[in-house]
Design an enzyme around this catalytic site. Structure first.
Site, PDB file in Angstrom:
ATOM      1  CG  ASP A   1      -0.315  -0.402   2.495  1.00  0.00           C
ATOM      2  OD1 ASP A   1      -0.907  -0.116   3.540  1.00  0.00           O
ATOM      3  OD2 ASP A   1       0.777  -0.982   2.474  1.00  0.00           O
TER       4      ASP A   1
ATOM      5  CD  GLU B   1       7.043  -1.136  12.493  1.00  0.00           C
ATOM      6  OE1 GLU B   1       6.516  -0.413  13.381  1.00  0.00           O
ATOM      7  OE2 GLU B   1       6.921  -0.916  11.267  1.00  0.00           O
TER       8      GLU B   1
END
Ligand code: 48C
Length: 305
Positions: free
Chosen positions: A165, A255
C-alpha cells in the site's frame, strides 16, 4: 551478545547533528550534509539525499550485473494497490538494473498486467490468506524465509522487501543495497529511545528493555543479500511462532520482531525516512526527497475483506 546489548549510546537526535568547520567539510567533498546524522556508531551509513553519487554507484552495480528482487504481498483486497505500486516501481525503482518483482498473492488472476522495461520480470507466487490482517502481515516472514532458500538464492543477489500500500515517488536505486538494511520509521527518526514503540512485555520474544535500542525501524521496507534476508526472516518467523505458542502477539506484529533482530544484528546500512514517508506527517526541512510514499487507504474498506 552482551556487548551489543550495552552500547552506551548517548543518542543525540539526528536533526541536532552539527558539522565541525563547514568550510573544511565543503573542501573535502560536496557529498556531506550538516543537518542529519550520516553514520551510525557501528559505521553503517545512513542514506540521505546529497550524501552519495548515483553515477558512481550505478557503475559499480552494473559491473557486478546484479539482479534485485522486490518482494511484495497483495493478499485479499490489497491486490487493489498493485497497479500503482508496479507502475511507479517501473519509473523509479532500480532504473537500468535487472529487477524481479516477486508478488505473493492468494488471487493470482487479479494481478494487473503492467508494461515492463528491459530486464524486468514479474513472478507471481500463490500463497494462502488468513482471517486477520495481523496474521497476514506476520506470515510474510515465514514466506520470505521459505522462498529465499527455495528460489530467490538462485535468481537474485539482493532482496528489497516492502509493503504494497505504497507508491514510488522518486528514485530508489542501488544506494540502498547492502548486506542488511533497515529503514528509520518516519514517526521516530528524531525521537528519544524511551519513546520507541518496541515490545516492552518480557513474555514476548520481541521484548526490548527500556535502556536499550539504537533506532526504531519500520517493517515496510527492509532487505539485503538473500542470505541475510533469509536469516532475518527465519529468526523473526520462529520468534513469532514461539509467541503464538505462548498466547502473545507483539505490539506491532513483525515490526516488533524486526526491531529486536536489528538490535542484536546491526544493519550494515540504514535508509532515511526519504525511503518510507507518509504525507500526513508533513514536510520537514531535512526531507529533501519523498521516495517511497504510503498510499492513503480506508482500512475498513480493505482490511479483512
Ligand atoms: O496483503 C495484505 N493483505 C491484508 O489483508 C493485510 C496486509 N497485507 C500485506 O501486509 C500488505 O502487503 C500490507 O502492505 C502489509 C501490512 N502493512 C500495512 O498494512 C500497512 N502498510 C502498515
Amino acid at each position: 551478545m552482551h556487548a551489543l546489548r550495552k552500547i552506551p549510546m548517548r543518542w543525540e537526535k539526528p536533526t541536532e547533528h552539527v558539522c565541525p568547520d563547514q568550510a573544511l567539510l565543503l573542501k573535502i567533498s560536496d557529498q556531506r550534509r550538516c543537518d542529519v546524522l550520516m553514520m551510525t556508531p557501528w559505521f553503517a551509513p545512513i542514506v540521505w539525499e546529497g550524501t552519495y553519487n548515483s553515477e558512481i554507484l550505478n557503475e559499480q552495480f552494473r559491473q557486478r550485473n546484479v539482479t534485485v528482487g522486490l518482494t511484495v504481498f497483495a493478499i485479499k483486497k490489497y491486490v487493489v494497490f498493485l497497479k500503482t505500486f508496479l507502475e511507479t516501481a517501473e519509473t523509479y525503482f532500480m532504473v537500468g538494473h535487472r529487477v524481479n518483482y516477486y508478488i505473493f498473492t492468494d488471487r493470482p488472476e487479479e494481478v494487473p498486467k503492467v508494461a515492463l522495461k528491459e530486464g524486468r520480470n514479474v513472478v507471481v507466487l500463490q500463497v494462502q490468506n488468513y482471517p486477520r490482517w495481523q496474521e497476514i502481515s506476520m506470515r510474510r516472514m515465514e514466506m520470505l524465509s521459505y522462498f529465499s532458500q527455495q528460489r530467490f538464492v538462485n535468481e537474485v543477489s539482493y532482496l528489497v522487501c516492502v509493503d504494497v500500500d505504497m507508491k514510488f515517488n522518486d528514485q530508489v536505486g542501488v544506494e540502498i543495497l547492502s548486506d542488511l538494511f533497515g529503514t528509520l520509521h518516519p514517526g521516530f527518526y528524531a525521537a528519544e529511545r524511551q519513546s520507541f514503540t518496541y515490545e516492552r512485555r518480557p513474555a514476548s520474544q520481541a521484548y526490548v528493555p527500556s535502556d536499550e535500542g539504537d533506532f526504531y525501524y519500520m517493517a515496510s521496507i527492509f532487505g539485503g543479500t538473500v542470505m541475510e534476508v533469509y536469516k532475518l526472516t527465519k529468526q523473526c518467523h520462529e520468534a513469532i511462532m514461539v509467541d503464538k505458542a505462548n498466547g502473545i502477539e507483539a505490539i506491532w506484529q513483525e515490526e516488533s520482531h524486526l526491531n529486536k533482530y536489528f538490535l542484536y544484528h546491526k544493519p550494515t546500512k540504514i535508509l532515511s525516512p526519504e525511503y518510507m514517508w507518509d504525507d500526513n506527517l508533513g514536510r520537514p526541512e531535512i526531507l529533501k526527497k519523498r521516495r517511497f510514499l504510503a498510499v492513503r487507504k480506508n482500512h475498513a474498506a480493505i482490511r479483512n475483506k
